[in-house]
Design a protein around this motif. Structure first.
Motif, PDB file in Angstrom:
ATOM      1  N   ILE A  36      33.790  -1.901 -28.299  1.00 27.62           N
ATOM      2  CA  ILE A  36      34.862  -2.860 -28.594  1.00 27.62           C
ATOM      3  C   ILE A  36      36.133  -2.065 -28.859  1.00 27.62           C
ATOM      4  CG2 ILE A  36      35.680  -4.644 -30.168  1.00 27.62           C
ATOM      5  CD1 ILE A  36      33.295  -5.625 -28.710  1.00 27.62           C
ATOM      6  N   PRO A  37      37.231  -2.312 -28.130  1.00 29.03           N
ATOM      7  CA  PRO A  37      38.475  -1.554 -28.346  1.00 29.03           C
ATOM      8  C   PRO A  37      38.921  -1.614 -29.801  1.00 29.03           C
ATOM      9  CG  PRO A  37      38.639  -2.901 -26.364  1.00 29.03           C
ATOM     10  CD  PRO A  37      37.368  -3.308 -27.049  1.00 29.03           C
ATOM     11  N   ALA A  38      39.452  -0.499 -30.290  1.00 31.02           N
ATOM     12  CA  ALA A  38      39.883  -0.421 -31.690  1.00 31.02           C
ATOM     13  C   ALA A  38      41.106  -1.291 -31.953  1.00 31.02           C
ATOM     14  CB  ALA A  38      40.169   1.027 -32.073  1.00 31.02           C
ATOM     15  N   ASP A  39      41.918  -1.517 -30.922  1.00 33.93           N
ATOM     16  CA  ASP A  39      43.088  -2.385 -31.072  1.00 33.93           C
ATOM     17  C   ASP A  39      43.400  -3.037 -29.737  1.00 33.93           C
ATOM     18  OD1 ASP A  39      44.687  -0.443 -29.536  1.00 33.93           O
ATOM     19  OD2 ASP A  39      44.619   0.754 -31.367  1.00 33.93           O
ATOM     20  N   GLY A  40      44.283  -4.014 -29.766  1.00 33.75           N
ATOM     21  CA  GLY A  40      44.660  -4.720 -28.547  1.00 33.75           C
ATOM     22  C   GLY A  40      43.664  -5.799 -28.182  1.00 33.75           C
ATOM     23  N   PRO A  41      43.991  -6.585 -27.162  1.00 30.27           N
ATOM     24  CA  PRO A  41      43.123  -7.706 -26.774  1.00 30.27           C
ATOM     25  C   PRO A  41      41.847  -7.237 -26.094  1.00 30.27           C
ATOM     26  CG  PRO A  41      44.889  -7.454 -25.186  1.00 30.27           C
ATOM     27  CD  PRO A  41      45.180  -6.474 -26.286  1.00 30.27           C
ATOM     28  N   PHE A  42      40.825  -8.046 -26.190  1.00 29.78           N
ATOM     29  CA  PHE A  42      39.576  -7.772 -25.474  1.00 29.78           C
ATOM     30  C   PHE A  42      38.827  -9.088 -25.298  1.00 29.78           C
ATOM     31  CE2 PHE A  42      38.509  -7.528 -29.933  1.00 29.78           C
ATOM     32  CZ  PHE A  42      37.265  -8.130 -30.044  1.00 29.78           C
ATOM     33  N   ILE A  43      37.990  -9.122 -24.266  1.00 26.22           N
ATOM     34  CA  ILE A  43      37.149 -10.282 -23.996  1.00 26.22           C
ATOM     35  C   ILE A  43      35.699  -9.820 -23.994  1.00 26.22           C
ATOM     36  CG2 ILE A  43      36.481 -12.005 -22.277  1.00 26.22           C
ATOM     37  CD1 ILE A  43      39.396 -11.974 -21.292  1.00 26.22           C
ATOM     38  N   VAL A  44      34.870 -10.460 -24.790  1.00 25.50           N
ATOM     39  CA  VAL A  44      33.429 -10.223 -24.776  1.00 25.50           C
ATOM     40  C   VAL A  44      32.793 -11.314 -23.926  1.00 25.50           C
ATOM     41  CG1 VAL A  44      31.324 -10.317 -26.166  1.00 25.50           C
ATOM     42  CG2 VAL A  44      33.296  -9.004 -26.980  1.00 25.50           C
ATOM     43  N   ALA A  45      32.091 -10.921 -22.869  1.00 23.18           N
ATOM     44  CA  ALA A  45      31.405 -11.873 -21.992  1.00 23.18           C
ATOM     45  C   ALA A  45      29.912 -11.693 -22.194  1.00 23.18           C
ATOM     46  CB  ALA A  45      31.789 -11.637 -20.531  1.00 23.18           C
ATOM     47  N   GLY A  46      29.266 -12.698 -22.799  1.00 23.59           N
ATOM     48  CA  GLY A  46      27.861 -12.553 -23.158  1.00 23.59           C
ATOM     49  C   GLY A  46      26.951 -13.568 -22.509  1.00 23.59           C
ATOM     50  N   ASN A  47      25.661 -13.247 -22.515  1.00 24.99           N
ATOM     51  CA  ASN A  47      24.654 -14.229 -22.098  1.00 24.99           C
ATOM     52  C   ASN A  47      24.393 -15.175 -23.257  1.00 24.99           C
ATOM     53  OD1 ASN A  47      23.329 -12.031 -23.512  1.00 24.99           O
ATOM     54  ND2 ASN A  47      21.382 -12.944 -22.897  1.00 24.99           N
ATOM     55  N   HIS A  48      23.838 -16.338 -22.954  1.00 26.76           N
ATOM     56  CA  HIS A  48      23.728 -17.398 -23.963  1.00 26.76           C
ATOM     57  C   HIS A  48      22.277 -17.849 -24.062  1.00 26.76           C
ATOM     58  CE1 HIS A  48      25.070 -20.175 -26.795  1.00 26.76           C
ATOM     59  NE2 HIS A  48      25.718 -21.048 -26.053  1.00 26.76           N
ATOM     60  N   GLN A  49      21.598 -17.452 -25.165  1.00 26.19           N
ATOM     61  CA  GLN A  49      20.186 -17.784 -25.339  1.00 26.19           C
ATOM     62  C   GLN A  49      19.927 -18.827 -26.417  1.00 26.19           C
ATOM     63  OE1 GLN A  49      17.868 -14.143 -25.910  1.00 26.19           O
ATOM     64  NE2 GLN A  49      17.606 -13.990 -23.703  1.00 26.19           N
ATOM     65  N   SER A  50      20.809 -18.918 -27.440  1.00 28.00           N
ATOM     66  CA  SER A  50      20.531 -19.838 -28.538  1.00 28.00           C
ATOM     67  C   SER A  50      21.815 -20.249 -29.242  1.00 28.00           C
ATOM     68  CB  SER A  50      19.582 -19.189 -29.550  1.00 28.00           C
ATOM     69  OG  SER A  50      20.290 -18.325 -30.426  1.00 28.00           O
ATOM     70  N   PHE A  51      21.690 -21.216 -30.150  1.00 32.97           N
ATOM     71  CA  PHE A  51      22.826 -21.645 -30.968  1.00 32.97           C
ATOM     72  C   PHE A  51      23.359 -20.507 -31.842  1.00 32.97           C
ATOM     73  CE2 PHE A  51      21.604 -26.350 -30.760  1.00 32.97           C
ATOM     74  CZ  PHE A  51      22.758 -26.693 -30.082  1.00 32.97           C
ATOM     75  N   LEU A  52      22.510 -19.528 -32.152  1.00 31.51           N
ATOM     76  CA  LEU A  52      22.888 -18.463 -33.074  1.00 31.51           C
ATOM     77  C   LEU A  52      23.583 -17.285 -32.387  1.00 31.51           C
ATOM     78  CD1 LEU A  52      19.711 -18.395 -35.360  1.00 31.51           C
ATOM     79  CD2 LEU A  52      21.987 -19.239 -35.950  1.00 31.51           C
ATOM     80  N   ASP A  53      23.778 -17.347 -31.094  1.00 26.97           N
ATOM     81  CA  ASP A  53      24.415 -16.234 -30.377  1.00 26.97           C
ATOM     82  C   ASP A  53      25.777 -15.853 -30.951  1.00 26.97           C
ATOM     83  OD1 ASP A  53      22.204 -16.179 -28.769  1.00 26.97           O
ATOM     84  OD2 ASP A  53      23.136 -17.187 -27.073  1.00 26.97           O
ATOM     85  N   CYS A 139      40.612 -13.949 -17.383  1.00 34.54           N
ATOM     86  CA  CYS A 139      40.470 -12.496 -17.570  1.00 34.54           C
ATOM     87  C   CYS A 139      41.644 -11.745 -16.954  1.00 34.54           C
ATOM     88  CB  CYS A 139      39.162 -12.016 -16.966  1.00 34.54           C
ATOM     89  SG  CYS A 139      37.678 -12.629 -17.806  1.00 34.54           S
ATOM     90  N   ARG A 140      42.062 -12.132 -15.760  1.00 34.45           N
ATOM     91  CA  ARG A 140      43.160 -11.422 -15.095  1.00 34.45           C
ATOM     92  C   ARG A 140      44.487 -11.674 -15.795  1.00 34.45           C
ATOM     93  NH1 ARG A 140      40.379 -12.560 -10.401  1.00 34.45           N
ATOM     94  NH2 ARG A 140      41.586 -14.438 -10.001  1.00 34.45           N
ATOM     95  N   ARG A 141      44.735 -12.894 -16.209  1.00 35.03           N
ATOM     96  CA  ARG A 141      46.011 -13.213 -16.857  1.00 35.03           C
ATOM     97  C   ARG A 141      46.126 -12.577 -18.239  1.00 35.03           C
ATOM     98  NH1 ARG A 141      47.540 -19.553 -15.554  1.00 35.03           N
ATOM     99  NH2 ARG A 141      47.853 -19.288 -13.298  1.00 35.03           N
ATOM    100  N   SER A 142      45.007 -12.339 -18.874  1.00 33.13           N
ATOM    101  CA  SER A 142      45.034 -11.791 -20.233  1.00 33.13           C
ATOM    102  C   SER A 142      45.377 -10.310 -20.264  1.00 33.13           C
ATOM    103  CB  SER A 142      43.680 -11.992 -20.900  1.00 33.13           C
ATOM    104  OG  SER A 142      42.700 -11.146 -20.302  1.00 33.13           O
ATOM    105  N   GLN A 143      45.144  -9.614 -19.143  1.00 33.95           N
ATOM    106  CA  GLN A 143      45.338  -8.165 -19.096  1.00 33.95           C
ATOM    107  C   GLN A 143      44.480  -7.462 -20.148  1.00 33.95           C
ATOM    108  OE1 GLN A 143      47.590  -6.567 -16.705  1.00 33.95           O
ATOM    109  NE2 GLN A 143      47.206  -8.622 -15.927  1.00 33.95           N
TER     110      GLN A 143
END
Length: 231
Positions: A36-53, A139-143
């Motif tokens: 995870i970048p220490a600063d600046g924007p980032f997007i986490v794209a995850g798989n979805h298995q449960s309500f608790l994800d 994702c592209r627009r967010s840079q």
């Protein structure tokens, strides 16, 4: 300013409470937190298995994140207010929610992070279904770099057909970020395909390392080298 300060403090209080809950009921491990970048924007794209994800992802990341959740979860004033207070943003599932996308882009441009679940819904069998390509434009627009993030074990602990969860092992693994310049060279479909196969390969290695049988994706197209290795 005061309102935002209170909101930030409450987020970390809520995260601490989620950590306590997780340690009480699950054998939780997280890998790749430094991806995870220490600063600046980032997007986490995850798989979805449960309500608790979102809980498992949120306590695994060092930084505060926004979470996009389906709008039906906000119908309850109590539960909706609770998840909204912890950075959840309602997203309409049956149409292009331009308002939600604009809000997320604004927060990303301010340097925040956001967690997305491009499968669109929880897995019915634990396997990772093909990611929907619609999130590629965001994702592209967010840079912002995109961090593939795997959760494993959540389906066994709380599959979508079960009313209550059961204790068990949970692994969260943040993979190597995909830089913005590479994302710009991809189409929406190529980005969705790359993330789908990357997470499936991460899942394969993760389950083998735990001594669990990997899911069978033999009917799917061959996966490219994801360059990910679990620590």
């Amino acid at each position: 300013m005061l309102k935002e300060t209170i909101k930030v403090k409450w987020y970390f209080v809520a995260r601490f409470l989620c950590q306590v809950f997780t340690l009480l009921f699950f054998r939780y491990r997280v890998y790749g937190r430094n991806q995870i970048p220490a600063d600046g924007p980032f997007i986490v794209a995850g798989n979805h298995q449960s309500f608790l994800d979102p809980v498992f992802m949120g306590i695994g990341a060092k930084r505060r994140m926004l979470f996009m959740a389906r709008d039906s979860l906000f119908r309850s004033r109590l539960f909706g207010g609770l998840i909204r207070s912890t950075n959840a943003i309602p997203l309409a599932r049956d149409k292009a929610d331009i308002g939600a996308i604009k809000l997320v882009l604004a927060r990303l441009k301010e340097g925040h992070g956001v967690c997305l679940y491009p499968e669109g819904t929880r897995s019915s069998d634990g396997k990772i279904t093909a990611f929907k390509p619609g999130f590629g434009l965001l994702c592209r627009r967010s840079q912002a770099p995109v961090v593939p993030a795997l959760v494993d074990g959540a389906f066994e602990c709380w599959p979508r057909h079960r009313t209550l969860f059961s204790p068990g092992p949970i692994v969260v693994w943040f993979g190597e970020p995909l830089p913005p310049e590479e994302i710009r060279r991809m189409t929406n479909e190529q980005l969705a395909d790359w993330l789908t196969h990357t997470l499936r390969q991460m899942q394969h290695h993760c389950r083998l390392k735990q001594g669990k049988p990997p899911y069978d994706y033999t009917d799917e197209s061959p996966s490219p080298d994801s360059r990910q290795s679990i620590e």
